[in-house]
Design a protein around this motif. Structure first.
Motif, short mmCIF file in Angstrom:
data_model
loop_
_atom_site.label_atom_id
_atom_site.label_comp_id
_atom_site.label_asym_id
_atom_site.label_seq_id
_atom_site.Cartn_x
_atom_site.Cartn_y
_atom_site.Cartn_z
N TRP A 1 0.83 -1.21 0.00
CA TRP A 1 0.00 0.00 0.00
C TRP A 1 0.86 1.25 0.00
CZ3 TRP A 1 -4.99 -0.48 -0.99
CH2 TRP A 1 -5.63 -1.69 -0.68
N HIS A 2 0.42 2.21 -0.79
CA HIS A 2 1.11 3.51 -0.86
C HIS A 2 0.12 4.59 -0.44
CE1 HIS A 2 4.45 1.88 -3.46
NE2 HIS A 2 3.51 1.01 -3.76
N LEU A 3 0.49 5.37 0.54
CA LEU A 3 -0.33 6.54 0.89
C LEU A 3 0.19 7.72 0.09
CD1 LEU A 3 -2.61 7.69 2.66
CD2 LEU A 3 -0.81 8.53 4.17
N ILE A 4 -0.62 8.19 -0.86
CA ILE A 4 -0.12 9.21 -1.79
C ILE A 4 -0.69 10.59 -1.50
CG2 ILE A 4 0.27 7.49 -3.61
CD1 ILE A 4 -2.31 8.41 -4.92
N ARG B 1 8.88 4.19 5.95
CA ARG B 1 9.41 4.48 4.61
C ARG B 1 8.62 5.63 3.98
NH1 ARG B 1 8.90 -1.17 1.88
NH2 ARG B 1 7.07 -1.15 3.23
N CYS B 2 9.35 6.62 3.51
CA CYS B 2 8.70 7.84 2.99
C CYS B 2 9.37 8.34 1.73
CB CYS B 2 8.84 8.98 4.02
SG CYS B 2 8.02 8.66 5.58
N LEU B 3 8.60 9.10 0.98
CA LEU B 3 9.14 9.94 -0.08
C LEU B 3 8.88 11.38 0.32
CD1 LEU B 3 7.75 8.21 -3.33
CD2 LEU B 3 9.58 7.46 -1.84
N ILE B 4 9.79 12.25 -0.02
CA ILE B 4 9.56 13.67 0.25
C ILE B 4 8.77 14.24 -0.93
CG2 ILE B 4 10.64 15.90 0.72
CD1 ILE B 4 13.16 14.37 1.62
N GLU B 5 7.64 14.86 -0.60
CA GLU B 5 6.83 15.45 -1.67
C GLU B 5 7.26 16.89 -1.89
OE1 GLU B 5 2.57 15.38 -1.10
OE2 GLU B 5 2.23 16.57 -2.92
N SER C 1 4.01 11.40 0.81
CA SER C 1 3.65 12.81 0.98
C SER C 1 4.29 13.46 2.21
CB SER C 1 2.13 12.91 1.08
OG SER C 1 1.65 11.98 2.04
N LEU C 2 5.53 13.11 2.47
CA LEU C 2 6.23 13.77 3.58
C LEU C 2 6.64 15.16 3.10
CD1 LEU C 2 7.41 13.61 6.39
CD2 LEU C 2 9.45 12.57 5.44
N ASP C 3 6.03 16.19 3.69
CA ASP C 3 6.22 17.53 3.10
C ASP C 3 6.41 18.63 4.12
OD1 ASP C 3 3.70 17.60 4.16
OD2 ASP C 3 2.73 18.41 2.38
N ARG C 4 6.48 18.29 5.41
CA ARG C 4 6.65 19.37 6.37
C ARG C 4 7.17 18.84 7.70
NH1 ARG C 4 1.71 17.45 6.08
NH2 ARG C 4 0.42 17.39 7.95
#
Ligand code: PLP
Length: 236
Positions: A76-79, A116-120, A98-101
């Motif tokens: 699963w991906h939380l977008i 596990r994260c991606l920076i948005e 959606s790691l953005d702040r």
């Protein structure tokens, strides 16, 4: 074949075609099927075709669907945007795009030993868009680097909603540039060069610009039936 499987294989073929054009291997791009607002039965149908990566933009909907499909090995991906007061619903197996702040960084680091994260990144500079502004990107990177609980795999962006190929590709190229620089600095030991970019209307351009993950909803599942509020109105 149902229209869902037709759509699915058509999108897979378009991805492969975009890869060929870009001189990339067809398996170098992961398709995330964005199932938001669509029923679990649609997810099941794709699963039976061998699909494993699904994306949802709301944590509650993701958790409900996951609970129904718990016996299946879905990634699963939380977008969508994540409010700090909803971090408690997140499970460590989800990948957060959606790691953005900073407030979210802190909340995630408090709650998880590993996430596990991606920076948005807001590469288009539109005021209405989520994502950290390009000008604030390196600041946020510094803050995240102080939290080893957060495993950064890559970057994510949403392009502008336009048909202007130049503008869209420029935003994707900006994300790729940031990612290359970040990888070069070896700040995150877990960095995996993920570039999550490209949706139904722009994924071939995203692939041309180096996307490793495309997030596709409408082209697979059809138009969304229910209104699905795009993002939290007041993320804190
Ligand atoms: C809904 C959504 C998508 C998929 O959009 P489509 O245009 O339906 O392909 C991709 N990314 C995010 C963040 C979304 O919210």
């Amino acid at each position: 074949m149902s229209s869902l499987s037709d759509n699915y294989f058509k999108v897979k073929e378009q991805i492969a075609e975009a890869c060929r054009k870009a001189g990339r291997k067809p398996d170098s791009v992961v398709l995330i099927a964005v199932s938001k607002t669509h029923p679990v039965s649609a997810i099941e149908e794709l699963y039976q075709l061998g699909h494993r990566d699904f994306g949802e933009n709301r944590i509650k909907e993701l958790c409900d669907k996951k609970a129904t499909l718990n016996h299946w090995d879905i990634q699963w991906h939380l977008i969508g945007q994540l409010q700090t007061n909803k971090v408690k619903f997140l499970e460590p197996a989800f990948i957060v795009h959606s790691l953005d702040r900073l407030s979210l960084v802190e909340k995630l680091a408090q709650r998880f030993s590993n996430v596990r994260c991606l920076i948005e990144v807001n590469c288009s500079g539109e005021a209405s868009k989520s994502g950290v502004a390009v000008e604030q990107f390196w600041d946020l990177v510094d803050k995240i680097a102080q939290k080893p609980q957060i495993q950064v795999l890559g970057l994510m962006t949403l392009a502008e909603h336009t048909n202007d190929e130049k503008r869209i590709r420029a935003a994707f190229a900006t994300l790729r540039g940031l990612s290359e620089k970040l990888a070069g600095q070896k700040i995150f030991p877990t960095y995996a060069n993920w570039l999550s970019m490209g949706m139904s209307h722009d994924f071939p351009w995203a692939i041309a610009e180096g996307a490793t993950h495309v997030r596709i909803g409408t082209a697979i599942f059809g138009e969304r039936l229910l209104p699905n509020t795009k993002a939290a109105e007041n993320p804190t």
